[in-house]
Scaffold this active site. Structure first.
Site, short mmCIF file in Angstrom:
data_model
loop_
_atom_site.label_atom_id
_atom_site.label_comp_id
_atom_site.label_asym_id
_atom_site.label_seq_id
_atom_site.Cartn_x
_atom_site.Cartn_y
_atom_site.Cartn_z
N LYS A 1 8.81 -1.00 13.92
CA LYS A 1 9.61 -0.81 12.96
C LYS A 1 10.78 0.18 13.08
O LYS A 1 11.91 0.52 12.69
CB LYS A 1 8.90 0.20 12.26
CG LYS A 1 7.44 -0.80 11.81
CD LYS A 1 7.05 0.27 10.64
CE LYS A 1 5.88 -1.64 10.19
NZ LYS A 1 4.61 -0.63 9.82
N GLY B 1 -5.04 -1.57 5.05
CA GLY B 1 -4.27 -2.78 3.96
C GLY B 1 -4.91 -4.70 4.88
O GLY B 1 -4.67 -5.79 3.90
N ARG B 2 -5.51 -4.52 5.47
CA ARG B 2 -6.22 -5.76 5.60
C ARG B 2 -7.47 -6.13 5.65
O ARG B 2 -7.80 -7.43 5.66
CB ARG B 2 -6.23 -5.85 7.83
CG ARG B 2 -6.29 -4.88 8.41
CD ARG B 2 -6.01 -5.12 9.67
NE ARG B 2 -7.03 -4.10 10.60
CZ ARG B 2 -5.82 -2.90 10.86
NH1 ARG B 2 -4.99 -2.50 10.42
NH2 ARG B 2 -6.62 -2.01 11.13
N LYS C 1 0.27 -1.18 0.59
CA LYS C 1 0.00 -0.01 -0.14
C LYS C 1 0.56 1.27 0.00
O LYS C 1 0.54 2.17 -0.86
CB LYS C 1 -1.16 -0.20 1.12
CG LYS C 1 -1.74 1.15 1.44
CD LYS C 1 -3.01 0.86 2.61
CE LYS C 1 -3.59 2.48 2.82
NZ LYS C 1 -4.66 2.44 3.78
N GLU D 1 10.01 -5.05 4.72
CA GLU D 1 10.85 -6.03 4.20
C GLU D 1 10.22 -6.38 3.00
O GLU D 1 11.42 -6.91 1.23
CB GLU D 1 9.32 -7.11 4.67
CG GLU D 1 9.78 -7.20 6.29
CD GLU D 1 8.90 -6.16 7.70
OE1 GLU D 1 9.11 -5.23 6.85
OE2 GLU D 1 8.54 -6.72 8.56
O1 F6P Z 1 3.12 -3.36 9.82
C1 F6P Z 1 1.70 -3.62 9.63
C2 F6P Z 1 1.31 -3.51 8.37
O2 F6P Z 1 0.69 -1.83 7.65
C3 F6P Z 1 -0.11 -3.91 7.72
O3 F6P Z 1 -1.38 -2.89 8.24
C4 F6P Z 1 0.33 -3.52 6.15
O4 F6P Z 1 -0.30 -4.23 5.78
C5 F6P Z 1 1.19 -3.91 6.36
O5 F6P Z 1 2.03 -3.73 6.91
C6 F6P Z 1 2.00 -4.08 5.15
O6 F6P Z 1 1.95 -2.65 4.18
P1 F6P Z 1 2.30 -2.03 3.26
O7 F6P Z 1 0.87 -2.56 1.85
O8 F6P Z 1 1.90 -0.58 2.92
O9 F6P Z 1 3.25 -2.56 2.66
#
Ligand code: F6P
Length: 552
Positions: free
Chosen positions: A516, A279-280, A217, A223
């Site tokens: 983080k 995201g979820r 997102k 990661e």
């Molecule tokens: O660390 C939590 C989070 O922000 C989640 O809410 C989200 O789904 C995930 O990290 C990944 O985020 P992104 O889609 O921005 O990489």
């Protein structure tokens, strides 16, 4: 950083509400009652405490430790907490995610083309369908082989790179819908920053036949960005270093076009979504691109149809017959009144192998909160820990504790009548097991029954089951794309109802931030090139040990 939200109408603290107090005294009067008596005293119990939902989904919650009176009191509580107004606000596109100043509109992702949903004066439905249409064209071109890799070969491996909501939904959905998927393409999911994840998932892939879908997102997640860079190096190394290869082997799914471009992916190869999708809650947005490539656009749209049916059921069905509402209230009863601290989700379908992992983020990142919307600390427990494994595997691992252990572990059982692999008697055996587990948990086995079977007196206590352990059974005709959509929307809305009653914001996730930030501080300190780190003595000692272990 958003401005402080306008104060919401002051709501009495949850535990001070007369409806909460009524539930407390009801609990004090009735919690000693055993499910054995409840069933004996009410021959209509199974019928009155079960409900039909869309698509033939059936929910039997008669093995929960509730009566019709309990349900009435819980329904009054949700009325007192303003559930109706909150549902309307969400579906209307109000900015109910106040700490991020955002609307919460995953329901728009599955709204039919003809609907209108406004955010900041703009109807978002046409944009949703534009993206779906682009995804469909792309998915078809991969599935048909029309999309060629840099060397002219067709794509045989699709690798989704993402984490959290950008991984768990697509990974779960691919497993769940494997029976409907293209079998001539392999689908893999790389999420962990541990290089092993990338190395093992790509070990047998030819870069010329591999497509990476980078899902993030924000397009800033450590990661995902690390894995995406590694993937780019791996691809270029395998294809002779020609940077133009990226265009044929990478697509991005993000809300952040600038970062996608900066990473080196042409925004022509980007599928967008919007900040009003958490995201979820995003597996049915472009984040589901791998799902669409796997099952094809029409099955993906069937899944969206299933989501939408549950959305409509949730929006329009009276609360007493509303599946997500009932599920939420029963869960709240277990957590806040019977003292359960966990919820086991136990699907009796191997294709739902990753379902509880998916729900862990949906439930715990949404409702694992300690303050209410106005920032005051809650005086009641919020989200239980969610966990589980598909049946029957769990029966031979942790069910012992659910049957005879000391914690109370409410269970959601999920089963389907029609098997997707109708081989021999497997399905009857599977379903016999799920029904037997729910029965054993509810009714147990008394000491007298054990002794009557001839058990030695000293052994009888070990073989006795208390019972009275609550469970809900969700029984549906068949695991189809539409049924998966209904099932996920059921849990999404259940989370919403519980968050509403607990008075918390189910749509932010500030709790993931601190770790983080600290990791960013530690990263350079591990290489040994920076001055000695200044942490607490434990962290400092561990950094020292690590550096020594790496001879730095
Ligand atoms: O660390 C939590 C989070 O922000 C989640 O809410 C989200 O789904 C995930 O990290 C990944 O985020 P992104 O889609 O921005 O990489």
């Amino acid at each position: 950083m958003p401005n402080a939200p306008a104060p919401s109408p002051v709501r009495q603290s949850l535990t001070d509400l007369p409806e909460w107090k009524a539930l407390q005294s009801h609990c004090a009067q009735t919690s000693h009652e055993h499910l054995r008596e409840m069933f004996k005293n009410d021959p209509t119990r199974a019928r009155s405490l079960s409900t039909d939902g869309p698509g033939g989904m059936f929910m039997d919650y008669s093995k929960q430790r509730v009566t019709s009176q309990t349900m009435d009191l819980l329904l009054s509580l949700c009325e007192a907490c303003g559930l109706r107004a909150r549902i309307d606000a969400m579906f209307r596109g109000d900015k109910i995610n106040v700490t991020e100043d955002r609307a919460v509109l995953h329901v728009a992702l599955r709204a039919p083309r003809t609907s209108r949903i406004m955010v900041d004066g703009i109807d978002v439905v046409p944009e949703v369908h534009q993206v779906l249409d682009r995804m469909s064209t792309f998915a078809d071109s991969i599935r048909s082989g029309a999309w060629k890799g840099h060397t002219g070969k067709r794509i045989r491996h699709v690798i989704n790179i993402g984490i959290g909501g950008s991984d768990l939904g697509p990974a779960m959905a691919y497993d769940a819908l494997t029976a409907y998927s293209a079998r001539d393409i392999s689908f893999r999911f790389v999420s962990n920053v541990d290089a092993t994840d990338f190395a093992e998932k790509t070990r047998d892939c030819d870069p010329a036949e591999t497509l990476f879908i980078v899902c993030s997102k924000t397009f800033t997640t450590l990661e995902t960005m690390t894995n995406a860079s590694t993937a780019r190096e791996w691809t270029l190394k395998g294809l002779g270093g020609d940077a133009t290869a990226v265009a044929k082997h990478f697509v991005a799914v993000s809300t952040n076009a600038q970062k996608v471009k900066a990473f080196g992916i042409d925004t022509a190869n980007m599928f967008g979504f919007w900040d009003w999708i958490g995201g979820r809650y995003s597996m049915d947005s472009a984040i589901g691109l791998s799902t669409m490539v796997a099952v094809g656009p029409s099955a993906f749209r069937e899944m969206l149809g299933g989501f939408h049916e549950m959305d409509e059921h949730f929006r329009t069905t009276p609360f007493a017959k509303n599946l997500p509402v009932i599920m939420a209230l029963v869960g709240l009863w277990n957590s806040n009144f019977l003292g359960a601290q966990t919820l086991a989700v136990l699907p009796y379908d191997q294709y739902l192998d990753r379902f509880s992992a998916y729900l862990q983020q949906l439930e715990m990142e949404s409702n694992g909160k300690h303050v209410t919307l106005d920032g005051t600390r809650v005086k009641w427990s919020t989200c239980p820990a969610v966990w589980g494994q598909p049946g029957t595997n769990g029966q031979h691992a942790f069910y012992q504790m659910i049957h005879q252990g000391t914690p109370l572990v409410p269970c959601d059982f999920i089963a389907f009548c029609e098997p997707l692999n109708p081989i021999g008697t497997h399905q009857d055996l599977l379903i016999a097991n799920v029904l037997a587990q729910a029965e054993a948990l509810a009714f147990g086995k008394t000491l007298e029954e054990v002794e009557a079977e001839g058990s030695a007196q000293w052994l009888a206590p070990h073989r006795q089951f208390d019972g009275n352990r609550p469970s809900t059974m969700i029984l549906a005709p068949k695991l189809t794309p539409a049924m998966l959509g209904r099932l996920i929307a059921l849990y999404e809305h259940k989370v919403f109802v519980q968050g509403t009653i607990w008075g918390i914001n189910s749509f932010d996730q500030w709790g993931v931030e601190l770790g983080k930030v600290l990791a960013q501080r530690i990263i350079p300190e591990l290489s040994g090139s920076t001055p000695k780190p200044a942490h607490d003595s434990s962290t400092q000692q561990l950094i020292g040990r690590y550096r020594a272990g790496r001879r730095r």
